[in-house]
Design an enzyme around this catalytic site. Structure first.
Site, PDB file in Angstrom:
ATOM      1  CG  ASP A 230      -8.089  -3.565  -1.979  1.00 22.84           C
ATOM      2  OD1 ASP A 230      -9.255  -3.172  -1.794  1.00 22.84           O
ATOM      3  OD2 ASP A 230      -7.170  -2.809  -2.311  1.00 22.84           O
TER       4      ASP A 230
ATOM      5  CG  HIS B 285      -2.058   0.956   1.125  1.00 19.34           C
ATOM      6  ND1 HIS B 285      -1.939   2.280   1.464  1.00 19.34           N
ATOM      7  CD2 HIS B 285      -3.342   0.777   0.694  1.00 19.34           C
ATOM      8  CE1 HIS B 285      -3.100   2.888   1.255  1.00 19.34           C
ATOM      9  NE2 HIS B 285      -3.965   2.000   0.789  1.00 19.34           N
TER      10      HIS B 285
END
Length: 334
Positions: A271, A214
């Protein structure tokens, strides 16, 4: 309670804009519906801070129903499936209503609703730097209406590099399951699948392992930790612990392989488990990103208001030309 008072969508809106005009892409349909709601507002161009909040709450309340109706319309028209339309229940939360509207029997458990509510909370905001929120604030800074700003945010979130990331994870895991032989695969087969992913030999051959890494959470993504714990509760209730165990083993092994190959293991991001959670909730993949919109609109409205309160200037990022300079050549000499 304020949100629940805004649940009701005019019958003619549902009939004329969603049932009679099904959309091939649900994100495009959400944009169309949001812009159409402009016409149902008596004072749509009022961008006062309080009015922005009121209109934002109205959109927040209506979007889950619109997303479900748009989905039902799409599968009825394009996939030739049976059509069923339920009314929103003003006694339900947004998560409860979404599950009720989506399911033919309207039934759900409290743990299922809690899991979806958690997902909506985790995705509601992520600072002002993410693409859709930044897009929303840039548009709002021009002084335009909130319907246009939310429409712009939806357009940004539609992109697979932003809102579609959880779908990439779900598709990747489909490929991994096919490669390994299913949820009962041993750790060795999972390791081989991860190695193939990183070598660009499996799924989309990008060399990426989706659901890891990320831009902001470089050490760990706390959202992933919370979501994993919630998934455990529903997995136990619905007897999906075998599937969850596969995901958790994949997570552990993927980090081990990353450490060996790249010298650093990327953290699991939200996710990775959101697609698994949606699967347990029997939410179709077509609705993954629209559901993200239903959540993220909270952040869009909040940043819209914050910009109005503390800045108020039009946002115009500076650019710098870095190409080569060329001498002007008259048209007759070209």
């Amino acid at each position: 309670n304020v949100v629940r008072h805004c649940y009701t969508i005019p019958d003619e809106f549902v009939e004329m804009n969603l049932l009679r005009l099904p959309g091939k892409n649900l994100m495009n349909k959400l944009q169309d519906a949001v812009l159409t709601l402009y016409n149902y507002d008596d004072d749509p161009d009022n961008i006062d801070v309080y009015q922005t909040l009121v209109k934002g709450v109205n959109l927040l309340a209506k979007l889950p129903s619109i997303a479900c109706y748009a989905y039902q319309s799409k599968v009825h028209y394009y996939d030739r499936e049976s059509l069923f339309i339920h009314y929103a229940n003003p006694e339900y939360s947004i998560a409860e209503n979404f599950l009720s509207l989506l399911r033919k029997d309207q039934k759900f458990t409290s743990k299922e609703a809690n899991l979806l509510d958690t997902i909506l909370m985790l995705h509601a905001d992520h600072g002002g730097g993410n693409n859709s929120t930044f897009t929303n604030v840039v548009i709002a800074s021009t002084g335009t209406d909130i319907y246009s700003t939310v429409c712009g945010g939806i357009g940004s979130l539609k992109g697979p590099r932003h809102g579609g990331a959880n779908i990439k994870v779900a598709e990747m895991m489909d490929a991994v399951l096919a490669e390994t032989g299913g949820y009962d695969a041993d750790d060795k087969k999972i390791r081989q699948a991860v190695e193939k992913l990183m070598a660009g030999e499996l799924y989309d051959r990008s060399g990426l392992v989706y659901g890891f890494g990320h831009a902001v959470y470089t050490v760990s993504d706390p959202r992933a930790e919370v979501l994993r714990a919630c998934c455990m509760e529903v997995a136990k209730e619905q007897k999906h612990t075998r599937e969850l165990d596969f995901y958790m083993r994949f997570e552990r092994i993927a980090k081990e392989v990353m450490e060996e190959i790249k010298g650093k293991a990327l953290p699991t991001n939200v996710d990775f488990y959101s697609g698994f959670a949606y699967g347990m909730l029997r939410i179709p993949r077509d609705l993954y990103t629209p559901l993200f919109v239903c959540s993220r609109v909270v952040g869009w409205v909040a940043h819209n208001i914050e910009n109005k309160l503390y800045d108020g200037r039009i946002m115009r990022p500076a650019t710098k030309y870095v190409g080569d300079s060329m001498d002007y050549v008259p048209m007759s000499e070209r």
